[in-house]
Scaffold this active site. Sequence first.
Site, short mmCIF file in Angstrom:
data_model
loop_
_atom_site.label_atom_id
_atom_site.label_comp_id
_atom_site.label_asym_id
_atom_site.label_seq_id
_atom_site.Cartn_x
_atom_site.Cartn_y
_atom_site.Cartn_z
N GLY A 133 7.82 7.75 -2.15
CA GLY A 133 8.56 7.58 -0.91
C GLY A 133 9.01 6.17 -0.60
O GLY A 133 9.49 5.43 -1.48
N TYR A 172 -0.80 10.97 15.29
CA TYR A 172 0.07 10.10 14.49
C TYR A 172 0.72 9.02 15.36
O TYR A 172 0.71 7.83 15.01
CB TYR A 172 1.16 10.93 13.81
N THR A 187 0.84 -1.19 0.00
CA THR A 187 0.00 0.00 0.00
C THR A 187 0.88 1.25 0.00
O THR A 187 2.00 1.25 0.51
CB THR A 187 -0.95 0.04 1.21
N GLY A 188 0.34 2.31 -0.60
CA GLY A 188 1.08 3.57 -0.64
C GLY A 188 2.40 3.45 -1.36
O GLY A 188 3.42 3.97 -0.89
#
Length: 269
Positions: free
Chosen positions: A14, A163, A9-10
Site C-alpha cells: 500500500g 480507528y 513502518t508498514g
Amino acid sequence: MTTKTIFVTGSTDGIGRATARQLIDLGHRVLVHGRSQTKAQARARELSQETGGVAEAVWGDLSSMQQVVGLARQVHEHAPVLDVLVHNAGVYERERRLTADGFETTMAVNHFAPFLLTHCLLSDVTTAPAGRIVVVSSMTHQGARLDLQDLSFAHHYDGYGAYSASKLANVLFTRALARRLVGTPVIVNALHPGVIDTKLLRAAFSGRGASVEQGARTSVYLATSDEVDGETGGYYVDCRKTQASKPAQDDALGEALWQETERQLTAFL
C-alpha cells in the site's frame, strides 16, 4: 542532495510500499518494515531490483510491544544514525480484539507502537544532523472522541470510532513530541494521506480511493523537502500545512494522553 537513511513502518504494501519506492527513487536508503521476516525481505529485494537503490529489511509485529522493542534494536543495528522515522503502519479492526499485552489492537498498532518505537529510536534520530519524524494520521481524527480512561474500548467498541480515536491520538502525540524536542534539530509532523485505495480503505469503507502513489506524496514531502525545515508540530494535507481539528489542538489532552500512554507502557519503556 544528501542521502538520508529512512525507516518506514508498514512498507511492504500500500501507501508504505509506495512511500519506500519514492524515497529510494530519490536516492535515499530505506529500511523496509514488514510484520514477518519473509515478507520484509521479499519486498526489500523487490524494491532494490526495481530501483537499483538501497532497501534493507527489518521486521516485527507492531501489535506486540516486545516485538516493537526488538524491531527498534534491528533498526539501530542498521542505522545508529537515523535521519527520518516514518510511522506509516496502521490497522482498522471491525471487531474488538485484544493483543497479548492486553491492548485493543487498533490502539496498539496505531498509537502505542509508534509511541514506543519513537521512544526506543529517539536517540538515533536526534543524532542525525536534521532528524525528522513523520506520523501518518487521517482526516478521520476530526470528530473523534478519546476516552483516556478506556483506551481499550472495553465499554463500547465501534471499528470506526476506535480507528478515528487512534488517528486523533497520532496528532496529539505529534504535537506533544514536538514540544519536547524544542531546542533540538528534530522536527515532527503529522499528515492525512488522502482517501487512498488500500486494503485498509476496502476493509473499513465502501468505494475506491486515489492511487497509493498519490497517498505517499505528503509522507515523502515531510521526510525530504527543504520547505519544512524548522516546521514542527504541524498537520499536513496534500503537502500543505492545515488546521487539525480542535480536539487535536488540545495540548492539555495531548499531555494527559502522553502520561497515560507512558503509564500503560511502563513495562516496555
